[in-house]
Motif scaffolding. Structure first.
Motif, PDB file in Angstrom:
ATOM      1  N   LEU A 216      99.356  24.471  67.871  1.00 13.55           N
ATOM      2  CA  LEU A 216      98.232  25.390  67.811  1.00 13.55           C
ATOM      3  C   LEU A 216      98.570  25.972  66.228  1.00 13.55           C
TER       4      LEU A 216
ATOM      5  N   ARG B  18      95.277  26.393  63.495  1.00 10.32           N
ATOM      6  CA  ARG B  18      94.818  27.404  63.212  1.00 10.32           C
ATOM      7  C   ARG B  18      94.476  27.986  61.970  1.00 10.32           C
TER       8      ARG B  18
ATOM      9  N   LEU C 192      93.391  19.210  68.675  1.00 14.05           N
ATOM     10  CA  LEU C 192      92.507  19.725  69.550  1.00 14.05           C
ATOM     11  C   LEU C 192      91.909  19.089  70.874  1.00 14.05           C
TER      12      LEU C 192
ATOM     13  N   GLU D 211      93.373  27.970  72.155  1.00 13.15           N
ATOM     14  CA  GLU D 211      93.096  28.419  71.318  1.00 13.15           C
ATOM     15  C   GLU D 211      92.713  29.410  69.934  1.00 13.15           C
TER      16      GLU D 211
END
Length: 129
Positions: free
Chosen positions: A10, A14, A117, A129
């Motif tokens: 994750l 990002r 994702l 998220e």
């Protein structure tokens, strides 16, 4: 199920979003991973002083080859190249195709965060998220 820690994955999502959202990052229209993959190196070289890119590169390049290959497999799955029931085959294929340059191409893929994702969703892995 994943060899990559979900928090790390994750963070990559990002970071790639942050890098790709910058106005000065421009990708060529013919961005292929095949023999024309030099575009990825050019894009990343043009932004070598970008702190987000530097941190992302260090993070991804610091991963074990099996984990990096899994990132590639997740990209393929999320992009629709493979079906969820082919996950183990996808991982094997990614490991067979792994090389250090693939990671820079992965980072330079404009929609990589969305592919990652989508792959998590396809595999039924809960995430925020």
């Amino acid at each position: 199920m994943l060899r990559i820690n979900l928090d790390t994955l994750l963070w990559i999502v990002r970071s790639t979003r942050e890098f790709h959202a910058k106005e000065e990052v421009v990708f060529p229209d013919d961005s292929l991973e095949g023999n024309d993959g030099d575009w990825a190196m050019q894009v990343l070289a043009d932004h070598g002083s970008d702190m987000t890119l530097q941190e992302l590169r260090m993070g991804v390049h610091g991963m074990e080859p099996g984990q990096q290959a899994e990132l590639l497999a997740l990209k393929w799955l999320g992009r629709g190249d493979y079906a969820p029931e082919e996950w183990e085959e996808t991982r094997r294929e990614a490991m067979e195709n792994w090389c250090p340059e693939i990671m820079d191409r992965l980072i330079a893929t404009p929609l990589v965060s969305e592919y990652l994702l989508e792959a998590l969703d396809l595999l039924g892995i809960e995430h925020e998220e």
